[in-house]
Scaffold this motif. Sequence first.
Motif, PDB file in Angstrom:
ATOM      1  N   ILE A  27       7.826  31.326  -5.484  1.00  0.00           N
ATOM      2  CA  ILE A  27       7.873  32.750  -5.847  1.00  0.00           C
ATOM      3  C   ILE A  27       8.978  32.999  -6.875  1.00  0.00           C
ATOM      4  CG2 ILE A  27       8.399  35.062  -4.967  1.00  0.00           C
ATOM      5  CD1 ILE A  27       6.933  34.193  -2.367  1.00  0.00           C
ATOM      6  N   VAL A  28      10.156  32.437  -6.630  1.00  0.00           N
ATOM      7  CA  VAL A  28      11.270  32.601  -7.572  1.00  0.00           C
ATOM      8  C   VAL A  28      10.914  31.982  -8.922  1.00  0.00           C
ATOM      9  CG1 VAL A  28      13.655  31.911  -8.050  1.00  0.00           C
ATOM     10  CG2 VAL A  28      13.046  32.811  -5.815  1.00  0.00           C
ATOM     11  N   ALA A  33       9.616  32.638 -14.570  1.00  0.00           N
ATOM     12  CA  ALA A  33       8.754  32.341 -15.718  1.00  0.00           C
ATOM     13  C   ALA A  33       8.280  33.633 -16.384  1.00  0.00           C
ATOM     14  CB  ALA A  33       7.556  31.501 -15.276  1.00  0.00           C
ATOM     15  N   ALA A  34       7.871  34.595 -15.581  1.00  0.00           N
ATOM     16  CA  ALA A  34       7.418  35.877 -16.127  1.00  0.00           C
ATOM     17  C   ALA A  34       8.559  36.591 -16.853  1.00  0.00           C
ATOM     18  CB  ALA A  34       6.873  36.758 -15.005  1.00  0.00           C
ATOM     19  N   ILE A  35       9.747  36.559 -16.286  1.00  0.00           N
ATOM     20  CA  ILE A  35      10.904  37.207 -16.920  1.00  0.00           C
ATOM     21  C   ILE A  35      11.246  36.525 -18.237  1.00  0.00           C
ATOM     22  CG2 ILE A  35      13.401  37.571 -16.678  1.00  0.00           C
ATOM     23  CD1 ILE A  35      12.828  38.034 -13.648  1.00  0.00           C
ATOM     24  N   ALA A  62      21.524  31.465 -28.762  1.00  0.00           N
ATOM     25  CA  ALA A  62      22.229  30.910 -27.597  1.00  0.00           C
ATOM     26  C   ALA A  62      21.469  31.218 -26.307  1.00  0.00           C
ATOM     27  CB  ALA A  62      23.649  31.464 -27.533  1.00  0.00           C
ATOM     28  N   ALA A  63      21.042  32.455 -26.142  1.00  0.00           N
ATOM     29  CA  ALA A  63      20.308  32.829 -24.928  1.00  0.00           C
ATOM     30  C   ALA A  63      18.976  32.076 -24.845  1.00  0.00           C
ATOM     31  CB  ALA A  63      20.059  34.330 -24.898  1.00  0.00           C
ATOM     32  N   LYS A  64      18.283  31.980 -25.974  1.00  0.00           N
ATOM     33  CA  LYS A  64      17.017  31.248 -25.997  1.00  0.00           C
ATOM     34  C   LYS A  64      17.238  29.780 -25.657  1.00  0.00           C
ATOM     35  CE  LYS A  64      14.888  34.105 -29.589  1.00  0.00           C
ATOM     36  NZ  LYS A  64      14.415  34.106 -30.983  1.00  0.00           N
ATOM     37  N   GLY A  65      18.268  29.202 -26.227  1.00  0.00           N
ATOM     38  CA  GLY A  65      18.569  27.802 -25.969  1.00  0.00           C
ATOM     39  C   GLY A  65      18.898  27.533 -24.510  1.00  0.00           C
ATOM     40  N   TRP A  66      19.700  28.427 -23.914  1.00  0.00           N
ATOM     41  CA  TRP A  66      20.060  28.270 -22.505  1.00  0.00           C
ATOM     42  C   TRP A  66      18.830  28.407 -21.606  1.00  0.00           C
ATOM     43  CZ3 TRP A  66      23.949  26.251 -20.000  1.00  0.00           C
ATOM     44  CH2 TRP A  66      25.175  26.117 -20.653  1.00  0.00           C
ATOM     45  N   LEU A  67      18.018  29.420 -21.862  1.00  0.00           N
ATOM     46  CA  LEU A  67      16.825  29.610 -21.031  1.00  0.00           C
ATOM     47  C   LEU A  67      15.862  28.436 -21.164  1.00  0.00           C
ATOM     48  CD1 LEU A  67      16.085  33.415 -21.443  1.00  0.00           C
ATOM     49  CD2 LEU A  67      16.860  32.224 -19.395  1.00  0.00           C
ATOM     50  N   LEU A  68      15.643  27.981 -22.390  1.00  0.00           N
ATOM     51  CA  LEU A  68      14.749  26.840 -22.584  1.00  0.00           C
ATOM     52  C   LEU A  68      15.339  25.587 -21.936  1.00  0.00           C
ATOM     53  CD1 LEU A  68      12.082  25.976 -23.800  1.00  0.00           C
ATOM     54  CD2 LEU A  68      13.293  25.417 -25.906  1.00  0.00           C
ATOM     55  N   GLY A  69      16.632  25.395 -22.067  1.00  0.00           N
ATOM     56  CA  GLY A  69      17.288  24.249 -21.435  1.00  0.00           C
ATOM     57  C   GLY A  69      17.148  24.265 -19.923  1.00  0.00           C
ATOM     58  N   LEU A  70      17.308  25.451 -19.338  1.00  0.00           N
ATOM     59  CA  LEU A  70      17.126  25.565 -17.888  1.00  0.00           C
ATOM     60  C   LEU A  70      15.700  25.214 -17.474  1.00  0.00           C
ATOM     61  CD1 LEU A  70      19.174  28.783 -17.077  1.00  0.00           C
ATOM     62  CD2 LEU A  70      19.669  26.456 -16.334  1.00  0.00           C
ATOM     63  N   TRP A  71      14.731  25.673 -18.272  1.00  0.00           N
ATOM     64  CA  TRP A  71      13.340  25.362 -17.964  1.00  0.00           C
ATOM     65  C   TRP A  71      13.016  23.889 -18.187  1.00  0.00           C
ATOM     66  CZ3 TRP A  71      10.062  27.523 -14.942  1.00  0.00           C
ATOM     67  CH2 TRP A  71      10.208  28.871 -14.643  1.00  0.00           C
ATOM     68  N   LEU A  72      13.750  23.238 -19.055  1.00  0.00           N
ATOM     69  CA  LEU A  72      13.540  21.803 -19.251  1.00  0.00           C
ATOM     70  C   LEU A  72      14.116  20.982 -18.102  1.00  0.00           C
ATOM     71  CD1 LEU A  72      14.250  21.446 -23.064  1.00  0.00           C
ATOM     72  CD2 LEU A  72      12.098  20.964 -21.897  1.00  0.00           C
ATOM     73  N   LEU A  73      15.180  21.457 -17.471  1.00  0.00           N
ATOM     74  CA  LEU A  73      15.890  20.665 -16.467  1.00  0.00           C
ATOM     75  C   LEU A  73      15.598  21.043 -15.011  1.00  0.00           C
ATOM     76  CD1 LEU A  73      19.353  20.498 -18.236  1.00  0.00           C
ATOM     77  CD2 LEU A  73      17.579  18.734 -18.163  1.00  0.00           C
ATOM     78  N   VAL A  74      15.528  22.328 -14.714  1.00  0.00           N
ATOM     79  CA  VAL A  74      15.451  22.754 -13.316  1.00  0.00           C
ATOM     80  C   VAL A  74      14.113  22.407 -12.641  1.00  0.00           C
ATOM     81  CG1 VAL A  74      15.541  24.750 -11.766  1.00  0.00           C
ATOM     82  CG2 VAL A  74      17.245  24.482 -13.578  1.00  0.00           C
ATOM     83  N   PRO A  75      12.945  22.696 -13.227  1.00  0.00           N
ATOM     84  CA  PRO A  75      11.698  22.356 -12.517  1.00  0.00           C
ATOM     85  C   PRO A  75      11.543  20.865 -12.202  1.00  0.00           C
ATOM     86  CG  PRO A  75      11.243  24.009 -14.159  1.00  0.00           C
ATOM     87  CD  PRO A  75      12.660  23.531 -14.406  1.00  0.00           C
ATOM     88  N   HIS A 108       1.936  19.237 -15.165  1.00  0.00           N
ATOM     89  CA  HIS A 108       1.120  19.568 -16.337  1.00  0.00           C
ATOM     90  C   HIS A 108       1.295  21.040 -16.713  1.00  0.00           C
ATOM     91  CE1 HIS A 108      -0.701  15.671 -16.537  1.00  0.00           C
ATOM     92  NE2 HIS A 108      -1.274  15.787 -15.351  1.00  0.00           N
ATOM     93  N   GLY A 109       1.264  21.919 -15.726  1.00  0.00           N
ATOM     94  CA  GLY A 109       1.479  23.346 -15.989  1.00  0.00           C
ATOM     95  C   GLY A 109       2.867  23.610 -16.529  1.00  0.00           C
ATOM     96  N   TRP A 110       3.871  22.923 -15.994  1.00  0.00           N
ATOM     97  CA  TRP A 110       5.245  23.074 -16.473  1.00  0.00           C
ATOM     98  C   TRP A 110       5.358  22.641 -17.933  1.00  0.00           C
ATOM     99  CZ3 TRP A 110       8.280  18.751 -17.772  1.00  0.00           C
ATOM    100  CH2 TRP A 110       9.582  19.058 -18.146  1.00  0.00           C
ATOM    101  N   THR A 111       4.721  21.534 -18.291  1.00  0.00           N
ATOM    102  CA  THR A 111       4.757  21.043 -19.674  1.00  0.00           C
ATOM    103  C   THR A 111       4.162  22.076 -20.629  1.00  0.00           C
ATOM    104  OG1 THR A 111       4.572  18.768 -18.880  1.00  0.00           O
ATOM    105  CG2 THR A 111       4.060  19.159 -21.203  1.00  0.00           C
ATOM    106  N   VAL A 112       3.035  22.645 -20.260  1.00  0.00           N
ATOM    107  CA  VAL A 112       2.410  23.677 -21.095  1.00  0.00           C
ATOM    108  C   VAL A 112       3.320  24.899 -21.186  1.00  0.00           C
ATOM    109  CG1 VAL A 112       0.471  25.289 -21.221  1.00  0.00           C
ATOM    110  CG2 VAL A 112       0.064  22.881 -20.684  1.00  0.00           C
ATOM    111  N   PHE A 113       3.898  25.315 -20.064  1.00  0.00           N
ATOM    112  CA  PHE A 113       4.778  26.485 -20.068  1.00  0.00           C
ATOM    113  C   PHE A 113       5.983  26.275 -20.977  1.00  0.00           C
ATOM    114  CE2 PHE A 113       8.470  28.771 -18.420  1.00  0.00           C
ATOM    115  CZ  PHE A 113       8.025  30.070 -18.607  1.00  0.00           C
ATOM    116  N   VAL A 114       6.608  25.097 -20.911  1.00  0.00           N
ATOM    117  CA  VAL A 114       7.775  24.828 -21.757  1.00  0.00           C
ATOM    118  C   VAL A 114       7.375  24.830 -23.233  1.00  0.00           C
ATOM    119  CG1 VAL A 114       9.458  23.049 -22.392  1.00  0.00           C
ATOM    120  CG2 VAL A 114       9.142  23.652 -20.007  1.00  0.00           C
ATOM    121  N   ALA A 115       6.196  24.286 -23.558  1.00  0.00           N
ATOM    122  CA  ALA A 115       5.733  24.298 -24.941  1.00  0.00           C
ATOM    123  C   ALA A 115       5.496  25.728 -25.426  1.00  0.00           C
ATOM    124  CB  ALA A 115       4.457  23.473 -25.072  1.00  0.00           C
ATOM    125  N   VAL A 116       4.868  26.554 -24.606  1.00  0.00           N
ATOM    126  CA  VAL A 116       4.629  27.959 -24.968  1.00  0.00           C
ATOM    127  C   VAL A 116       5.957  28.694 -25.117  1.00  0.00           C
ATOM    128  CG1 VAL A 116       3.703  30.158 -24.115  1.00  0.00           C
ATOM    129  CG2 VAL A 116       2.314  28.084 -24.003  1.00  0.00           C
TER     130      VAL A 116
END
Length: 130
Positions: A27-28, A33-35, A62-75, A108-116
Amino acid sequence: MPGQSVPEVCMAGTFQSHGGVALLVTIVGVAAAAICLAKGVQWLREDAECRRQNLSVTSHYAAKGWLLGLWLLVPPAWLYVEDIFLFRHFGKAACFDQFRYAQQIVMHGWTVFVAVLALVYFGREIAGRD
């Protein structure tokens, strides 16, 4: 895995005692992801509005980089923790193949989400328009 029947024991949930943890993380994750996507769309609209009014575009790199970095590492880290610690201690042995298949689908879904997300955040830079 597709086309095979799922054992009855697996239909009640993968985790016997920690299913709530997996549900909460899901859920989190979906909410985050939506946010992140909404924030990316907001930044695109702000940039478009600034260009329309011939104002300088606010940099959110900076904000974009941090958010993308978190999505690359946390999932992937969560999937690792889920596999190594949660499933091996609390999972049902008969459900391991289904568990791994579900993790593969999530990856697979995570990979697509990070690319988008990367395209929404840095599409203009990638295309060379900025």
